[in-house]
Design an enzyme around this catalytic site. Sequence first.
Site, short mmCIF file in Angstrom:
data_model
loop_
_atom_site.label_atom_id
_atom_site.label_comp_id
_atom_site.label_asym_id
_atom_site.label_seq_id
_atom_site.Cartn_x
_atom_site.Cartn_y
_atom_site.Cartn_z
N PHE A 152 0.81 -1.22 0.00
CA PHE A 152 0.00 0.00 0.00
C PHE A 152 0.84 1.27 0.00
O PHE A 152 0.37 2.33 -0.40
CB PHE A 152 -0.94 0.01 1.23
CG PHE A 152 -0.28 0.44 2.51
CD1 PHE A 152 -0.14 1.79 2.81
CD2 PHE A 152 0.24 -0.48 3.41
CE1 PHE A 152 0.49 2.21 3.98
CE2 PHE A 152 0.88 -0.08 4.58
CZ PHE A 152 0.99 1.27 4.86
N LYS A 176 -0.98 -6.86 -9.35
CA LYS A 176 -1.96 -7.00 -8.25
C LYS A 176 -1.57 -5.95 -7.21
O LYS A 176 -0.68 -6.17 -6.38
CB LYS A 176 -1.88 -8.41 -7.67
CG LYS A 176 -3.14 -8.92 -6.97
CD LYS A 176 -3.69 -8.04 -5.89
CE LYS A 176 -3.01 -8.18 -4.55
NZ LYS A 176 -3.51 -7.24 -3.53
N SER A 229 5.33 -6.97 3.33
CA SER A 229 5.90 -7.30 4.64
C SER A 229 6.69 -8.61 4.57
O SER A 229 6.45 -9.44 3.69
CB SER A 229 4.77 -7.41 5.67
OG SER A 229 3.86 -8.40 5.24
N CYS A 284 9.48 1.82 3.51
CA CYS A 284 10.40 0.73 3.86
C CYS A 284 11.81 1.27 4.07
O CYS A 284 12.67 0.57 4.58
CB CYS A 284 10.40 -0.33 2.78
SG CYS A 284 11.05 0.30 1.25
N GLU A 389 8.93 -4.24 13.17
CA GLU A 389 8.71 -3.17 12.19
C GLU A 389 7.36 -2.54 12.51
O GLU A 389 6.31 -3.19 12.39
CB GLU A 389 8.69 -3.73 10.76
CG GLU A 389 8.51 -2.61 9.75
CD GLU A 389 8.30 -3.09 8.32
OE1 GLU A 389 7.62 -4.11 8.10
OE2 GLU A 389 8.82 -2.41 7.41
P1 NAD Z 1 1.53 -6.62 2.98
O1 NAD Z 1 2.57 -7.66 3.06
O2 NAD Z 1 0.39 -6.65 3.93
O3 NAD Z 1 0.84 -6.62 1.51
C1 NAD Z 1 1.62 -6.62 0.33
C2 NAD Z 1 0.81 -7.31 -0.77
O4 NAD Z 1 0.58 -8.67 -0.39
C3 NAD Z 1 -0.54 -6.67 -1.02
O5 NAD Z 1 -0.79 -6.64 -2.39
C4 NAD Z 1 -1.50 -7.61 -0.29
O6 NAD Z 1 -2.77 -7.67 -0.90
C5 NAD Z 1 -0.81 -8.95 -0.39
N1 NAD Z 1 -1.09 -9.82 0.75
C6 NAD Z 1 -1.36 -9.44 2.04
N2 NAD Z 1 -1.55 -10.53 2.82
C7 NAD Z 1 -1.40 -11.62 2.03
C8 NAD Z 1 -1.47 -13.03 2.26
N3 NAD Z 1 -1.74 -13.52 3.48
N4 NAD Z 1 -1.26 -13.85 1.22
C9 NAD Z 1 -0.97 -13.37 0.00
N5 NAD Z 1 -0.91 -12.05 -0.28
C10 NAD Z 1 -1.10 -11.17 0.71
O7 NAD Z 1 2.28 -5.21 3.03
P2 NAD Z 1 1.66 -3.75 3.14
O8 NAD Z 1 1.11 -3.56 4.51
O9 NAD Z 1 0.78 -3.48 1.98
O10 NAD Z 1 2.97 -2.86 2.94
C11 NAD Z 1 3.84 -2.54 3.98
C12 NAD Z 1 5.01 -3.49 4.05
O11 NAD Z 1 5.73 -3.50 2.82
C13 NAD Z 1 6.04 -3.10 5.11
O12 NAD Z 1 6.48 -4.26 5.76
C14 NAD Z 1 7.17 -2.47 4.30
O13 NAD Z 1 8.44 -2.53 4.90
C15 NAD Z 1 7.12 -3.31 3.07
N6 NAD Z 1 7.76 -2.64 1.95
C16 NAD Z 1 9.00 -3.07 1.59
C17 NAD Z 1 9.66 -2.44 0.57
C18 NAD Z 1 11.03 -2.89 0.15
O14 NAD Z 1 11.52 -2.40 -0.84
N7 NAD Z 1 11.67 -3.81 0.84
C19 NAD Z 1 9.05 -1.36 -0.10
C20 NAD Z 1 7.78 -0.95 0.29
C21 NAD Z 1 7.14 -1.61 1.33
#
Ligand code: NAD
Length: 505
Positions: A152, A176, A229, A284, A389
């Site tokens: 997000f 997605k 995450s 991140c 985090e």
């Molecule tokens: P998230 O892991 O909740 O969601 C990421 C994606 O995975 C979304 O599209 C979501 O719909 C999907 N998803 C969520 N739960 C799932 C499941 N159980 N099974 C399959 N797919 C699933 O992350 P978020 O809250 O949207 O974003 C924040 C996180 O992203 C933080 O941990 C941040 O550090 C990380 N992030 C990392 C980077 C990087 O470059 N390393 C960059 C941006 C964000």
Amino acid sequence: MTPMKTISHWIDGKAHPGDSARVGDVTNPATGLVTGQVAFAGPAEIEAAVASAKKAGLDWAAASVSARTQVVFRFRELLNERKEELAELITAEHGKVRSDALGEVSRGQEVVEFACGIPHLLKGGNSPQVSTGVDVKSIRQPLGVVGIISPFNFPAMVPMWFFPIAIAAGNAVVLKPSEKDPSAANWMAELWKEAGLPDGVFTVLHGDKVAVDGLLDHPDVAAISFVGSTPIAEYVYERASQHGKRVQALGGAKNHMLVLPDADLDLAADAAVSAGYGSAGERCMAISVVVAVGDTGDTLVQKIAERTATLNIGDGAKTGTGSEADMGPLVTQVHRDKVASYVEAGAAEGATLVIDGRDVAADGAADGFWLGPTLFDHVTPEMSVYTDEIFGPVLSVVRADTYQEALDLVNANKYGNGTAIFTSNGGAARAFEQDVQVGMIGVNVPIPVPMAYYSFGGWKASLFGDTHAHGTEGVHFFTRGKVVTTRWPDPATAGGLELAFPKNH
Ligand code: NAD
């Protein structure tokens, strides 16, 4: 009252409502109001999306490099002309302030600009006459259908880390996006259409775990680029790898900023506040831990606190008023409450709560998901504000007696995304560059996000798979190599059998 928006999938170059049995609410974080409903894909939409991408991808891969490049150039021009529209959508669903949303779009645009150089980036090697009459060349070809699953916090930039290169290299993309702020993806899909991209080459599939699993399991999806995450990144990596896909899965972070006794403490305090509270800490690459080395702690905490007190928290959509917000709300009420629970835990575990963001007086609607900048001092490594985090505007100051102690702290952390050192000693900075186990390092730079022509990615639990995003590694991820060995014998000297293993002569 603004009418409720319906956010559909984008399949075959047009909006595709799906069967609408499963939908998710989209909110405006600054008002707390539900502003739209996004379709959640089921098996039928997943199949339609991948089938359309597969079909379109065949012709797209066969299109000339010049033809593909022209479309990417046009996308860049349109994006540049209309980026304000995209920034507005981001603020409305994510909550970040407008200038920050524009910054995100610009960083994504840089990858589009990098992808405009695809004719150069796809050039292979060529070695003539490796043996008599034999030439060798290497070429790179697209993979087919590639899936991008994004978080997000950067609804435009993170997808743009991947799709410009994937498309320029001749792949078809199924994106997605996060269900929390899905509109940016559809806006970019429409822009691709306007830029002349053939229908089906860029697809948006909205939804939750069902859509993600559908892409991870689908035999016609060749590769997955995931950002989110750490637990989900690890899951995505394992599941997609089991299906033989190429996977890069970028995960969470806990980024430390070391401040050495010889640092300019004003510069360091500016950096800590900017990198800790920008985008409400939902980055991140945000700094979440400041490690004050030696006797810097008291002065540094005071300087950070003074600067934090000047920040204006409010609705990021209010622009042109002369008193724009520096920081907006958190993305959802659930996330806001989770971050607030860490503030409570940190205080209960014995950290000194210097500024409590729960008391914030925000310039915005009462039901917005507000949480102000929060500052903890005397945080220790076993406290949950340190280990987890938090992904919110919570900055923890840890004190370390020596540089070595500070370095050991960073290296013992399970994450390895970004880190920074503030010092006026070039030798100390250089030693840190060499010794720290982190993927992206800043020297007097708090958020060292690499330029598009370098690659973005962390170490340890911040990345599963070994390929980073964009830059040369991005081009490699979205293509696979072939080596062609050719003999065109000279008709005057050709002929004869040779059963021995080929040798060069
Ligand atoms: P998230 O892991 O909740 O969601 C990421 C994606 O995975 C979304 O599209 C979501 O719909 C999907 N998803 C969520 N739960 C799932 C499941 N159980 N099974 C399959 N797919 C699933 O992350 P978020 O809250 O949207 O974003 C924040 C996180 O992203 C933080 O941990 C941040 O550090 C990380 N992030 C990392 C980077 C990087 O470059 N390393 C960059 C941006 C964000």
